[in-house]
Structures are given as structure tokens and as C-alpha cells.
Design a protein around this motif. Structure first.
Motif, PDB file in Angstrom:
ATOM      1  N   GLY A 171      -4.734 -14.794 -54.686  1.00 24.38           N
ATOM      2  CA  GLY A 171      -4.307 -15.535 -55.320  1.00 24.38           C
ATOM      3  C   GLY A 171      -3.170 -15.962 -55.281  1.00 24.38           C
ATOM      4  O   GLY A 171      -2.401 -16.512 -55.753  1.00 24.38           O
ATOM      5  N   ILE A 172      -2.492 -16.574 -53.897  1.00 29.57           N
ATOM      6  CA  ILE A 172      -1.622 -16.748 -53.397  1.00 29.57           C
ATOM      7  C   ILE A 172      -2.078 -18.355 -52.959  1.00 29.57           C
ATOM      8  O   ILE A 172      -2.469 -18.324 -51.968  1.00 29.57           O
ATOM      9  CB  ILE A 172       0.040 -16.078 -52.583  1.00 29.57           C
ATOM     10  CG1 ILE A 172      -0.080 -14.812 -52.433  1.00 29.57           C
ATOM     11  CG2 ILE A 172       0.675 -16.623 -52.845  1.00 29.57           C
ATOM     12  CD1 ILE A 172       0.003 -13.693 -51.952  1.00 29.57           C
ATOM     13  N   ASP A 173      -0.718 -18.998 -53.833  1.00 33.95           N
ATOM     14  CA  ASP A 173      -0.925 -20.044 -52.777  1.00 33.95           C
ATOM     15  C   ASP A 173       0.097 -20.834 -51.791  1.00 33.95           C
ATOM     16  O   ASP A 173       0.676 -19.969 -51.518  1.00 33.95           O
ATOM     17  CB  ASP A 173      -0.373 -21.547 -54.525  1.00 33.95           C
ATOM     18  CG  ASP A 173      -1.307 -21.806 -55.270  1.00 33.95           C
ATOM     19  OD1 ASP A 173      -2.279 -21.104 -55.692  1.00 33.95           O
ATOM     20  OD2 ASP A 173      -0.019 -22.190 -56.361  1.00 33.95           O
ATOM     21  N   VAL A 174      -0.661 -21.440 -50.810  1.00 31.09           N
ATOM     22  CA  VAL A 174      -0.255 -22.241 -50.249  1.00 31.09           C
ATOM     23  C   VAL A 174       0.440 -23.729 -49.212  1.00 31.09           C
ATOM     24  O   VAL A 174      -0.824 -24.268 -49.476  1.00 31.09           O
ATOM     25  CB  VAL A 174      -1.126 -21.658 -48.599  1.00 31.09           C
ATOM     26  CG1 VAL A 174      -0.748 -21.861 -47.042  1.00 31.09           C
ATOM     27  CG2 VAL A 174      -1.924 -20.019 -48.893  1.00 31.09           C
ATOM     28  N   VAL A 175       1.545 -23.748 -49.086  1.00 33.69           N
ATOM     29  CA  VAL A 175       1.686 -24.879 -48.312  1.00 33.69           C
ATOM     30  C   VAL A 175       1.520 -25.048 -47.121  1.00 33.69           C
ATOM     31  O   VAL A 175       1.875 -23.997 -45.854  1.00 33.69           O
ATOM     32  CB  VAL A 175       3.490 -24.863 -49.143  1.00 33.69           C
ATOM     33  CG1 VAL A 175       3.438 -26.238 -48.487  1.00 33.69           C
ATOM     34  CG2 VAL A 175       3.215 -25.125 -50.156  1.00 33.69           C
TER      35      VAL A 175
END
Ligand code: 5GP
Length: 205
Positions: A95-99
Motif C-alpha cells: 500500500g506504499i506509493d512508489v516514485v
């Protein structure tokens, strides 16, 4: 990919100020992680393995490529770069957003494989500014700078692949715009339905 997590791709020509913008973004927005790429290019002064990049030899990169370990990869300025599938999918599943700080060729592959990914292109305010930035960071020789400048125009000509365009003239303004894109994406219905399901159930009995 977890239904609520997002991939944000940030691309810019070399010297476009993308690294400082990404660092600012990571400082100011929680639940967001930068994917560390693999590269075959030589380590620059001050760079660390595992922090800036995973620096690998070409044969290792090619092996990973043949084993489909990358979600995208590209050759940029004669070196190979790639984003490891395992690391990105693990973060997304948590559930972690990634750049992803990658070039336009990589951005194109990400859009093909993850149509929901948000692609942001950082434009320089002018080619002269770009030249000044490349010269002042003094990391490359003049031949490399010249090569990077001529590549910049080519990179920028692919701007239509991207969902958002920001201009890095005033750093804080540009960073604020990127943060707005991240926040607005997180509020999309498709991303919110899951965590708002109890509220929605109560509101629509
Ligand atoms: P640099 O060598 O200056 O760190 O990066 C050169 C270019 O390669 C930049 O445009 C950077 O965004 C791009 N790049 C860095 N990592 C990756 C990656 O994993 N994939 C792709 N496609 N490009 C990358």
C-alpha cells in the motif's frame, strides 16, 4: 498492484532539477518511496551503491534483463538503467506509493504495463537554464554536457506521453504542483472506495 497504491513517474531532461524535486517530494509527502534503479554507469563522486543506484556490471544487468527482473529498462547515454520488478511490486502490495525517477523510454513502458501510473514531466524554463545547471553541477566533462544538451531536446519532444507537465522555474512552486498531483491522485474514487467502504455503507444503507 494494491488497488489503493500508485506509481508516480517523474521524468526530466538531465539537469532539469528532477532529483531535488523528488527529494523535496519524499520529505514532504508520507507513504511514498523512491525506487532505486539498477545501472551500468560508473558511480559519480558522492554516490553510493544502494542509495543513488545499484551499480552493476553489464553482464549482471543483461542477466537480470533476460530473466525479466525489470518492469522497465532503457539505454540512456550509452549506459543501461532498469527498475526492479520485485522491489516495486512489494511496496505497492504493502500500500506504499512508489516514485520512479526515469527517462521517457522507461515512462512509456510503465504506462503500457501499468496504465493507472501517473506520468509527470518536468520541463526546464529554457535550454540556457538547462546548460547552466549542467555546468554548475560540474559532474560531467564538457563533451558529456554537450551530449546531454542535445539529448534534452529529444527527451522533451516526447512530452505527449505524460499526464502532467510542470515547469521547474521556481523550485518551490514546481514542487508544490507535484505535491498537488500526488494528493489529487490519492483522492481519486478508484483509490478511495476500498478504505471508505464502511463510511459508504453507512451513508448508503
Ligand atoms: P543519471 O545517469 O544522470 O543519473 O541519469 C541519466 C538518465 O537516466 C536520467 O534521465 C534518469 O532519469 C534516467 N534513469 C535513471 N534510472 C532509470 C531507470 O531505472 N530507468 C530508466 N528508463 N531511466 C532511468
Amino acid at each position: 498492484m494494491n488497488k489503493t497504491s500508485n506509481i508516480f513517474v517523474i521524468s526530466a531532461p538531465s539537469g532539469g532539477g528532477k532529483t531535488s524535486l523528488v527529494n523535496g517530494l519524499l520529505e514532504q509527502v508520507d507513504n511514498l518511496r523512491l525506487s532505486i534503479s539498477y545501472t551500468t554507469r560508473d558511480k559519480r563522486e558522492g554516490e553510493e551503491h544502494g542509495k543513488n543506484y545499484y551499480f552493476v556490471k553489464e553482464d549482471e544487468f543483461k542477466r537480470m534483463q533476460s530473466e525479466s527482473k525489470f518492469i522497465e529498462d532503457a539505454e540512456v547515454f550509452g549506459n543501461y538503467y532498469g527498475t526492479a520488478k520485485e522491489k516495486v511490486t512489494k511496496l505497492l502490495d504493502e500500500g506504499i506509493d512508489v516514485v520512479l525517477e526515469i527517462d521517457w523510454q522507461g515512462a512509456k513502458q510503465i504506462k503500457e504495463n501499468f496504465p493507472e501510473a501517473l506520468l509527470i514531466f518536468v520541463l526546464p524554463p529554457g535550454l540556457d537554464t538547462l546548460k547552466q545547471r549542467l555546468e554548475s553541477r560540474a559532474k560531467d566533462d564538457s563533451q558529456t554536457i554537450q551530449r546531454r544538451l542535445s539529448q534534452a531536446t529529444h527527451e522533451i519532444s516526447n512530452y505527449k506521453l505524460f499526464d502532467y507537465l510542470v515547469v521547474n522555474d521556481d523550485f518551490n512552486e514546481c514542487l508544490g504542483q507535484i505535491i498537488s498531483i500526488v494528493n489529487a491522485t490519492r483522492l481519486k474514487r478508484s483509490r478511495r472506495e476500498l478504505d471508505l467502504r464502511d463510511l459508504l455503507k453507512k451513508l448508503i444503507p
